[in-house]
Design a protein around this motif. Structure first.
Motif, PDB file in Angstrom:
ATOM      1  N   LEU A  24       0.824  -1.206   0.000  1.00  0.00           N
ATOM      2  CA  LEU A  24       0.000   0.000   0.000  1.00  0.00           C
ATOM      3  C   LEU A  24       0.866   1.267   0.000  1.00  0.00           C
ATOM      4  O   LEU A  24       0.552   2.240  -0.702  1.00  0.00           O
ATOM      5  N   ILE A  25       1.952   1.255   0.787  1.00  0.00           N
ATOM      6  CA  ILE A  25       2.838   2.424   0.837  1.00  0.00           C
ATOM      7  C   ILE A  25       3.472   2.665  -0.529  1.00  0.00           C
ATOM      8  O   ILE A  25       3.522   3.802  -1.026  1.00  0.00           O
ATOM      9  N   TYR A  26       3.957   1.592  -1.155  1.00  0.00           N
ATOM     10  CA  TYR A  26       4.597   1.720  -2.464  1.00  0.00           C
ATOM     11  C   TYR A  26       3.614   2.253  -3.509  1.00  0.00           C
ATOM     12  O   TYR A  26       3.952   3.130  -4.315  1.00  0.00           O
ATOM     13  N   LEU A  27       2.389   1.748  -3.474  1.00  0.00           N
ATOM     14  CA  LEU A  27       1.384   2.219  -4.423  1.00  0.00           C
ATOM     15  C   LEU A  27       1.040   3.689  -4.163  1.00  0.00           C
ATOM     16  O   LEU A  27       0.890   4.477  -5.103  1.00  0.00           O
ATOM     17  N   ALA A  28       0.928   4.071  -2.894  1.00  0.00           N
ATOM     18  CA  ALA A  28       0.638   5.470  -2.552  1.00  0.00           C
ATOM     19  C   ALA A  28       1.754   6.388  -3.033  1.00  0.00           C
ATOM     20  O   ALA A  28       1.494   7.499  -3.535  1.00  0.00           O
ATOM     21  N   VAL A  29       3.013   5.935  -2.900  1.00  0.00           N
ATOM     22  CA  VAL A  29       4.152   6.730  -3.372  1.00  0.00           C
ATOM     23  C   VAL A  29       4.065   6.934  -4.878  1.00  0.00           C
ATOM     24  O   VAL A  29       4.277   8.047  -5.396  1.00  0.00           O
ATOM     25  N   LYS A  30       3.730   5.882  -5.605  1.00  0.00           N
ATOM     26  CA  LYS A  30       3.636   6.001  -7.064  1.00  0.00           C
ATOM     27  C   LYS A  30       2.454   6.884  -7.473  1.00  0.00           C
ATOM     28  O   LYS A  30       2.555   7.667  -8.423  1.00  0.00           O
ATOM     29  N   PHE A  31       1.342   6.756  -6.772  1.00  0.00           N
ATOM     30  CA  PHE A  31       0.197   7.635  -7.033  1.00  0.00           C
ATOM     31  C   PHE A  31       0.603   9.093  -6.828  1.00  0.00           C
ATOM     32  O   PHE A  31       0.344   9.958  -7.683  1.00  0.00           O
ATOM     33  N   ALA A  32       1.224   9.371  -5.681  1.00  0.00           N
ATOM     34  CA  ALA A  32       1.617  10.746  -5.367  1.00  0.00           C
ATOM     35  C   ALA A  32       2.630  11.269  -6.378  1.00  0.00           C
ATOM     36  O   ALA A  32       2.539  12.421  -6.845  1.00  0.00           O
ATOM     37  N   ALA A  33       3.603  10.427  -6.756  1.00  0.00           N
ATOM     38  CA  ALA A  33       4.621  10.840  -7.724  1.00  0.00           C
ATOM     39  C   ALA A  33       3.987  11.124  -9.087  1.00  0.00           C
ATOM     40  O   ALA A  33       4.349  12.101  -9.762  1.00  0.00           O
ATOM     41  N   GLY A  34       3.046  10.267  -9.485  1.00  0.00           N
ATOM     42  CA  GLY A  34       2.387  10.456 -10.772  1.00  0.00           C
ATOM     43  C   GLY A  34       1.597  11.748 -10.834  1.00  0.00           C
ATOM     44  O   GLY A  34       1.738  12.546 -11.775  1.00  0.00           O
ATOM     45  N   PHE A  35       0.751  11.985  -9.820  1.00  0.00           N
ATOM     46  CA  PHE A  35      -0.045  13.214  -9.795  1.00  0.00           C
ATOM     47  C   PHE A  35       0.852  14.450  -9.666  1.00  0.00           C
ATOM     48  O   PHE A  35       0.582  15.489 -10.290  1.00  0.00           O
ATOM     49  N   ALA A  36       1.913  14.360  -8.856  1.00  0.00           N
ATOM     50  CA  ALA A  36       2.807  15.503  -8.684  1.00  0.00           C
ATOM     51  C   ALA A  36       3.496  15.858  -9.995  1.00  0.00           C
ATOM     52  O   ALA A  36       3.600  17.043 -10.364  1.00  0.00           O
ATOM     53  N   LEU A  37       3.980  14.839 -10.722  1.00  0.00           N
ATOM     54  CA  LEU A  37       4.633  15.092 -12.003  1.00  0.00           C
ATOM     55  C   LEU A  37       3.662  15.709 -12.998  1.00  0.00           C
ATOM     56  O   LEU A  37       4.002  16.682 -13.703  1.00  0.00           O
ATOM     57  N   TYR A  38       2.459  15.160 -13.057  1.00  0.00           N
ATOM     58  CA  TYR A  38       1.444  15.698 -13.965  1.00  0.00           C
ATOM     59  C   TYR A  38       1.133  17.153 -13.607  1.00  0.00           C
ATOM     60  O   TYR A  38       1.019  18.017 -14.494  1.00  0.00           O
ATOM     61  N   PHE A  39       1.031  17.445 -12.327  1.00  0.00           N
ATOM     62  CA  PHE A  39       0.704  18.797 -11.871  1.00  0.00           C
ATOM     63  C   PHE A  39       1.833  19.769 -12.207  1.00  0.00           C
ATOM     64  O   PHE A  39       1.593  20.878 -12.714  1.00  0.00           O
ATOM     65  N   VAL A  40       3.076  19.379 -11.946  1.00  0.00           N
ATOM     66  CA  VAL A  40       4.220  20.252 -12.225  1.00  0.00           C
ATOM     67  C   VAL A  40       4.331  20.535 -13.723  1.00  0.00           C
ATOM     68  O   VAL A  40       4.559  21.683 -14.146  1.00  0.00           O
ATOM     69  N   LEU A  41       4.162  19.498 -14.531  1.00  0.00           N
ATOM     70  CA  LEU A  41       4.208  19.693 -15.983  1.00  0.00           C
ATOM     71  C   LEU A  41       3.098  20.629 -16.438  1.00  0.00           C
ATOM     72  O   LEU A  41       3.297  21.463 -17.330  1.00  0.00           O
ATOM     73  N   SER A  42       1.919  20.505 -15.839  1.00  0.00           N
ATOM     74  CA  SER A  42       0.797  21.383 -16.193  1.00  0.00           C
ATOM     75  C   SER A  42       1.099  22.827 -15.813  1.00  0.00           C
ATOM     76  O   SER A  42       0.746  23.760 -16.550  1.00  0.00           O
ATOM     77  N   ILE A  43       1.756  23.034 -14.677  1.00  0.00           N
ATOM     78  CA  ILE A  43       2.154  24.383 -14.272  1.00  0.00           C
ATOM     79  C   ILE A  43       3.145  24.967 -15.271  1.00  0.00           C
ATOM     80  O   ILE A  43       3.026  26.124 -15.705  1.00  0.00           O
ATOM     81  N   LEU A  44       4.139  24.141 -15.650  1.00  0.00           N
ATOM     82  CA  LEU A  44       5.147  24.604 -16.605  1.00  0.00           C
ATOM     83  C   LEU A  44       4.534  24.944 -17.955  1.00  0.00           C
ATOM     84  O   LEU A  44       5.002  25.864 -18.649  1.00  0.00           O
ATOM     85  N   LEU A  45       3.491  24.204 -18.335  1.00  0.00           N
ATOM     86  CA  LEU A  45       2.814  24.449 -19.612  1.00  0.00           C
ATOM     87  C   LEU A  45       1.721  25.506 -19.491  1.00  0.00           C
ATOM     88  O   LEU A  45       0.989  25.760 -20.453  1.00  0.00           O
ATOM     89  N   LYS A  46       1.593  26.087 -18.307  1.00  0.00           N
ATOM     90  CA  LYS A  46       0.625  27.165 -18.036  1.00  0.00           C
ATOM     91  C   LYS A  46      -0.818  26.733 -18.282  1.00  0.00           C
ATOM     92  O   LYS A  46      -1.608  27.441 -18.902  1.00  0.00           O
ATOM     93  N   VAL A  47      -1.150  25.545 -17.764  1.00  0.00           N
ATOM     94  CA  VAL A  47      -2.538  25.093 -17.781  1.00  0.00           C
ATOM     95  C   VAL A  47      -3.284  25.841 -16.681  1.00  0.00           C
ATOM     96  O   VAL A  47      -2.893  25.777 -15.508  1.00  0.00           O
ATOM     97  N   LYS A  48      -4.333  26.546 -17.046  1.00  0.00           N
ATOM     98  CA  LYS A  48      -5.018  27.433 -16.100  1.00  0.00           C
ATOM     99  C   LYS A  48      -5.554  26.680 -14.886  1.00  0.00           C
ATOM    100  O   LYS A  48      -5.510  27.177 -13.762  1.00  0.00           O
ATOM    101  N   GLU A  49      -6.087  25.473 -15.109  1.00  0.00           N
ATOM    102  CA  GLU A  49      -6.662  24.709 -13.989  1.00  0.00           C
ATOM    103  C   GLU A  49      -5.592  24.380 -12.950  1.00  0.00           C
ATOM    104  O   GLU A  49      -5.855  24.420 -11.740  1.00  0.00           O
TER     105      GLU A  49
END
Length: 528
Positions: free
Chosen positions: A487-512
């Protein structure tokens, strides 16, 4: 132009209401997952597990066909429009007649379903040794048909309260129902016919408690509605004319589930019915929390914008809601696709009764569903948009296309792709429905959503990079033994995935993404 007051409601109250509904859905989905986990534990025999799952399909179809989809999509915008135009009494009378008429109809249909359940479930007998599963499902359904009546009454309460924007009164009712169902499974379920019957009786009691709760919390508004038998009323006719296409199109999802179960039961091994249920429950977690919450809260406000002729406001609202839903469901789909078996194991494998082969089957099916997380989110919100403007026939046409394409795709794909082709067919069907809805809606240049192409390109670029990163993490790191490590490993991957997606969206200036960042900063600053 919308008034400042309207804009404030759209910008702030809709966000708060959406968050409240999302929280309620998180609890509802979480308790629903617990229910499915205990189904796997208590019904350890695959025959009884599949029978229990199959028993719900036809009662759920009857519910959706006769009443389920009309609540949010017909009663809520109709009553909202009546309240907004100063015709509340006429709207209440029309809805009262609607409730009275369909209550009588549903009681009659449920009585027939209880009597002729064996004949109804005979459609699943395909001659490959599943007769016992089908027979048990038919017997169990005799308590699930009466359950529909209480579910209908609860849904009507929710639809009325949502028209008054009382989302807090409706957010947690499904959780109460799921908890009561969970208790019935824990207390009664087991590998015998009598245990199966007691479990479905307990679920019927859970539906009564659900209705009683919704009636109690909304009694101040619900007391205005009473039994009125006036099928000749003109306002009632208008409501029925609006509701009928919605009733049929809303039942398409459940009809497609019946189709998928029909093909699943043809697969050579026992257990695919329950695996299909696991995969369906899992993909509907992000879809149900994000898209459904956003669409349901949007519906009454969009109907008010349209009713007042504020087309720019309606277009702006739909654009923001679509982007918000996709911003949350696109990364969810990527995670489900890459981590399919891990997600299934984390949720459902809590005892030896749930085997690795069960997780493998459900994981295969979840991969096929992953595209539908995105496309069906668009389908749901676009359906709500059509319902808000009174164009109910377009979702019906899109749904009928889905009813043709789903069994056709299953027939074509399953011989070569097996179980994976089953849910991939559903995703292809969802793509076709989404295309029809978007093309038709966007013909009206005043109402169509704005600036979607750039958002979609940026979001899918972020999605691809996120999926590659998750795949690499999966290849080069193996978690330790034990459920906690898993469960911990899966939570880490979930968090890493969403964080990467969010950071990339910020860099690409996605308004949401920028809005989420600014909102988080404001909350943090205020707390300081």
């Amino acid at each position: 132009m919308a008034s400042p007051k309207t804009k404030r409601f759209t910008g702030n109250s809709i966000i708060l209401s959406t968050i409240l509904v999302m929280v309620g859905l998180v609890f509802s989905k979480g308790s629903g997952f617990l229910r499915d986990i205990f189904v796997g534990i208590k019904f350890s025999d695959p025959v009884y597990r599949d029978s229990f799952t199959l028993a719900f399909t036809i009662p759920d179809l009857v519910y959706n066909l006769l009443i389920g989809g009309s609540i949010q999509s017909a009663i809520t915008p109709s009553l909202s429009a009546s309240i907004g135009s100063g015709r509340e009494k006429e709207g209440i009378r029309a809805v009262s007649i609607f409730i009275s008429f369909f209550a009588i109809l549903l009681i009659a249909v449920c009585s027939l379903g209880t009597i002729f359940s064996d004949q109804l479930y005979s459609i699943y007998n395909v001659g490959n040794g599943n007769e016992m599963t089908v027979s048990l499902a038919a017997a169990a359904s005799r308590w699930l048909f009466p359950q529909i009546i209480f579910m209908m009454l609860a849904a009507l309460c929710i639809g009325i309260l949502n028209a008054y924007k009382r989302f807090g009164s409706t957010a947690f009712g499904p959780t109460i129902y799921n908890v009561c169902v969970l208790m019935a499974i824990i207390v009664f379920a087991g590998n015998s016919r009598s245990d199966l019957m007691r479990t479905t009786f307990g679920i019927m009691c859970a539906a009564f408690i659900y209705f009683a709760y919704q009636a109690l919390v909304g009694k101040d508004k619900l007391k205005q509605f009473r039994f009125i038998w006036a099928p000749g009323d003109k306002d009632f006719h208008k409501l029925v004319k609006r509701a009928l296409p919605i009733l049929i199109s809303a039942s398409v999802v459940q009809i497609n589930m019946v189709i998928l179960n029909y093909f699943a039961i043809k697969l050579p091994d026992d257990g695919y019915i329950y695996a299909l249920r696991n995969a369906s429950t899992t993909w509907q977690l992000p879809y149900g929390i994000f898209a459904v919450a956003i669409g349901n809260v949007m519906l009454p406000s969009l109907a008010e914008f349209y009713g007042k002729g504020d087309y720019p406001g309606a277009s702006e609202l739909l654009s923001s809601r679509l982007k918000s839903a996709l911003f949350l469901t696109i990364p969810s789909a990527g995670i489900m696709a890459v981590l399919n078996i891990e997600v299934i194991k984390a949720i459902f494998q809590w005892s030896s009764a749930y085997r690795d082969i069960d997780a493998l089957r459900a994981g295969q099916l979840l991969t096929g569903y992953s595209v539908a997380i995105i496309t069906h989110s668009v389908v749901f919100i676009m359906n709500q948009a059509f319902y808000a403007i009174g164009k109910t026939k377009v979702p019906l046409v899109a749904g009928c296309i889905g009813l043709i394409s789903n069994p056709l795709c299953c027939s074509l794909l399953m011989p070569s792709m097996g179980a994976y082709g089953l849910t991939l067919s559903y995703s292809i069907t969802s793509i076709l429905q989404m295309t029809v809805l978007c093309v038709v809606y966007c013909r009206n240049k005043d109402l169509r959503p704005r600036k979607m192409l750039g958002f979609i390109i940026k979001s899918f670029f972020s999605l691809i990079l996120m999926m590659v990163a998750l795949f690499v993490m999966t290849q080069y790191y193996v978690p330790g033994a034990g459920k906690i490590s898993e469960l911990i490993y899966l939570a880490v991957k979930f968090a890493a995935g969403f964080a990467l997606y969010f950071v990339l969206s910020i860099l690409l200036k996605v308004k949401e993404a920028e809005d989420w960042l600014h909102r988080t900063i404001r909350v943090f600053v205020k707390s300081k």
